[in-house]
Design an enzyme around this catalytic site. Structure first.
Site, PDB file in Angstrom:
ATOM      1  CG  ASP A 116      -0.314   1.506   3.414  1.00  0.00           C
ATOM      2  OD1 ASP A 116       0.052   2.014   2.359  1.00  0.00           O
ATOM      3  OD2 ASP A 116      -0.383   0.278   3.620  1.00  0.00           O
TER       4      ASP A 116
HETATM    5  N1  URA Z   1       3.504  -2.476   3.412  1.00  0.00           N
HETATM    6  C1  URA Z   1       2.220  -2.167   3.664  1.00  0.00           C
HETATM    7  O1  URA Z   1       1.323  -2.982   3.455  1.00  0.00           O
HETATM    8  N2  URA Z   1       1.955  -0.945   4.155  1.00  0.00           N
HETATM    9  C2  URA Z   1       2.905  -0.017   4.430  1.00  0.00           C
HETATM   10  O2  URA Z   1       2.588   1.087   4.884  1.00  0.00           O
HETATM   11  C3  URA Z   1       4.239  -0.369   4.167  1.00  0.00           C
HETATM   12  C4  URA Z   1       4.510  -1.604   3.649  1.00  0.00           C
END
Ligand code: URA
Length: 232
Positions: A102
């Site tokens: 993310d």
């Molecule tokens: N899980 C999440 O919530 N965000 C990420 O970037 C990777 C795994």
């Protein structure tokens, strides 16, 4: 990039010898003979031939580990013009992230032009462990930890069993290992047990770890690391 650089990177000849090839009319770009060495080519979309035979730099496989900072997206193009992980990588070849992190997650991100490996590493059936450190706003109770590790209903589907350990108490840090790759999975799983994620970092993919790689920096994987990924 310039045509002679492309030819050198495709290991056709040295840059100087490549220029000679171009001057002698042996090189074509998209079906047209080119005799000017400075001609620009796009390695992703142009077809370059020497003596009628297609040459490509993509044959060279590249495997990179980036320590992704927060505040950048994992895809190459963004309609909002936000910073991308590609802005941290200074190489000519076109490479692609293996899975995604993310915008607000930092940590280990692999990038490669090896489509087969990407497919294998991201396909759910291959179950590659991914380990995260989530800094959260409260310590989960024993019962929550149990629920988390047995799998949690997210968007109507139960998550696979996950590992969760309390790595630190002040602030509370949870070490979490999952092998699926569902959207914002770690954050959603933490929320489901009443913990808000304040920070999230991926510290390992399988046995590969960030080591001393600094945020925003990248390195090429060693042959041993590539062999390890291919065997997973
Ligand atoms: N899980 C999440 O919530 N965000 C990420 O970037 C990777 C795994």
């Amino acid at each position: 990039m310039r045509l002679q650089k492309f030819l050198a990177m495709a290991e056709v000849a040295s840059r100087r010898k490549s220029e000679e090839l171009i001057f002698s009319g042996r090189v074509s770009v998209n079906g047209r003979v080119v005799t000017e060495a400075g001609t620009k080519v796009d390695s992703a979309s142009d077809t370059v031939c020497v003596d009628g035979r297609k040459v490509d730099i993509c044959d060279k496989k590249i495997y990179i580990m980036l320590h992704k900072p927060t505040g950048c997206i994992t895809t190459a193009n963004d309609q909002f013009g936000r910073r991308s992980v590609m802005d941290y990588i200074d190489i000519e070849e076109r490479i692609y992230p293996v899975g995604r992190l993310d915008y607000d997650t930092s940590g280990l991100l692999l990038l490669t032009n090896d489509g087969e490996l990407t497919y294998r590493l991201t396909h759910p059936k291959h179950n590659i462990d991914k380990t995260y450190i989530a800094t959260v706003d409260r310590e989960p109770a024993e019962a929550d930890i149990k629920r988390f590790s047995e799998g949690i209903m997210l968007d109507g589907r139960r998550t696979a069993p996950a590992r969760i350990d309390i790595a630190d108490k002040n602030p509370v840090k949870l070490e979490i290992t999952i092998h699926e790759g569902r959207n914002r999975q770690v954050r959603k799983m933490c929320e489901a047990i009443g913990c808000r994620v304040l920070r999230l970092e991926r510290i390992a993919v399988g046995e590969l770890t960030l080591g001393s790689l600094k945020k925003g920096k990248y390195r090429h994987l060693t042959e041993k690391e590539v062999a390890y990924l291919k065997e997973l």
